[in-house]
Design a protein around this motif. Sequence first.
Motif, mmCIF file in Angstrom:
data_model
loop_
_atom_site.group_PDB
_atom_site.id
_atom_site.type_symbol
_atom_site.label_atom_id
_atom_site.label_comp_id
_atom_site.label_asym_id
_atom_site.label_seq_id
_atom_site.Cartn_x
_atom_site.Cartn_y
_atom_site.Cartn_z
ATOM 1 N N GLY A 136 0.825 -1.198 0.000
ATOM 2 C CA GLY A 136 0.000 0.000 0.000
ATOM 3 C C GLY A 136 0.858 1.246 0.000
ATOM 4 N N VAL A 137 1.978 1.213 0.745
ATOM 5 C CA VAL A 137 2.953 2.309 0.711
ATOM 6 C C VAL A 137 3.472 2.486 -0.715
ATOM 7 C CG1 VAL A 137 5.211 3.086 1.543
ATOM 8 C CG2 VAL A 137 3.629 1.950 3.114
ATOM 9 N N THR A 138 3.804 1.372 -1.353
ATOM 10 C CA THR A 138 4.279 1.402 -2.737
ATOM 11 C C THR A 138 3.239 2.015 -3.658
ATOM 12 O OG1 THR A 138 5.633 -0.569 -2.362
ATOM 13 C CG2 THR A 138 5.086 -0.052 -4.642
ATOM 14 N N THR A 139 2.002 1.596 -3.501
ATOM 15 C CA THR A 139 0.925 2.096 -4.354
ATOM 16 C C THR A 139 0.735 3.596 -4.173
ATOM 17 O OG1 THR A 139 -0.164 -0.054 -4.251
ATOM 18 C CG2 THR A 139 -1.507 1.800 -4.956
ATOM 19 N N MET A 162 3.199 5.547 -5.999
ATOM 20 C CA MET A 162 2.945 5.656 -7.438
ATOM 21 C C MET A 162 1.971 6.775 -7.766
ATOM 22 S SD MET A 162 2.614 1.587 -8.271
ATOM 23 C CE MET A 162 2.648 1.733 -10.054
ATOM 24 N N PHE A 163 1.253 7.246 -6.746
ATOM 25 C CA PHE A 163 0.304 8.342 -6.941
ATOM 26 C C PHE A 163 0.830 9.671 -6.391
ATOM 27 C CE2 PHE A 163 -2.699 4.782 -7.281
ATOM 28 C CZ PHE A 163 -3.462 5.186 -8.366
ATOM 29 N N SER A 164 2.055 9.682 -5.870
ATOM 30 C CA SER A 164 2.568 10.902 -5.247
ATOM 31 C C SER A 164 3.877 11.317 -5.896
ATOM 32 C CB SER A 164 2.695 10.724 -3.730
ATOM 33 O OG SER A 164 3.445 9.577 -3.399
ATOM 34 N N ILE A 186 6.579 8.753 3.792
ATOM 35 C CA ILE A 186 6.919 10.165 3.686
ATOM 36 C C ILE A 186 5.656 10.893 3.240
ATOM 37 C CG2 ILE A 186 8.364 11.877 2.530
ATOM 38 C CD1 ILE A 186 10.406 9.631 2.060
ATOM 39 N N LYS A 187 5.174 11.813 4.063
ATOM 40 C CA LYS A 187 3.917 12.491 3.763
ATOM 41 C C LYS A 187 4.112 13.447 2.588
ATOM 42 C CE LYS A 187 1.941 12.029 8.373
ATOM 43 N NZ LYS A 187 1.368 12.710 9.557
ATOM 44 N N THR A 188 3.620 13.010 1.439
ATOM 45 C CA THR A 188 3.753 13.759 0.197
ATOM 46 C C THR A 188 2.388 13.893 -0.440
ATOM 47 O OG1 THR A 188 5.931 12.758 -0.123
ATOM 48 C CG2 THR A 188 4.946 13.852 -2.024
ATOM 49 N N PRO A 189 1.994 15.082 -0.878
ATOM 50 C CA PRO A 189 0.690 15.213 -1.537
ATOM 51 C C PRO A 189 0.600 14.329 -2.773
ATOM 52 C CG PRO A 189 1.617 17.368 -1.005
ATOM 53 C CD PRO A 189 2.708 16.366 -0.777
#
Length: 236
Positions: A113-116, A119-121, A140-143
């Motif tokens: 889920g982290v990997t997924t 892929m969106f961030s 890592i909190k990334t928009p």
Amino acid sequence: MRTQELSLARGTNRPLPTTVWRPTTGGPYPLILFSHGLQAAPKNYASLLTAWAGAGFVVAAPAYPFTAGTASNYNPIDVLNQPLDASHVITELVGRGGIDTQRIAAAGHSAGGVTTLGMFSGRRDTRLKAGVILAGRQLIKTPLTGPAAPLLFVHGKRDRTVAYADGHTVYDAVTWPKAFLTFPDGGHVAVGAELDVITEASTDFWRWTLYGDEAAKSRIPKDATRGSLGTLANHL
């Protein structure tokens, strides 16, 4: 359906042996890239992934070189490199044909889920049209960036591996179409009736997002709450 084992790799030191389940006839089909959790393997998720394939999708699940159960040099921090691995597998599958290149999605459990979410961030794969995050969070909190894509989050409130609150924090920040399936008594790994609920809800989510099936979209709330095991926050 038929199963393939592909010997893929990204560069010389990142082998990505990938299990692929696909319908036996017709196509091209939408592609779902699935990422496993730490010290797990694609086969651990076969029940869910074969159900998706049986509903009309190609499902590709790589075993990541440093986080899979078979890894000789286990390194959980290497999950940060996995979004690029996953995108590479998508490129390889597209190059082999039989994929509808306008209908590609990603899903994953736990570290997958982290990997997924990666892929969106920061490492956004703009080919992705939708995603499913099972017991995941952001390291890592990334928009989330790029074109909007519907996301389905699934998490158990009694998860002792990835805190429910961490998963919900990402969901709360998402401005795209989204839904959050909560299992009040669920843990980190869904089994039995909970897994059946996830299978039905996620399959209809894919049917809607990748096939444009509005009837499938309308079934998601009923799928998610079947048996009163889960609740659904729905903003799709």
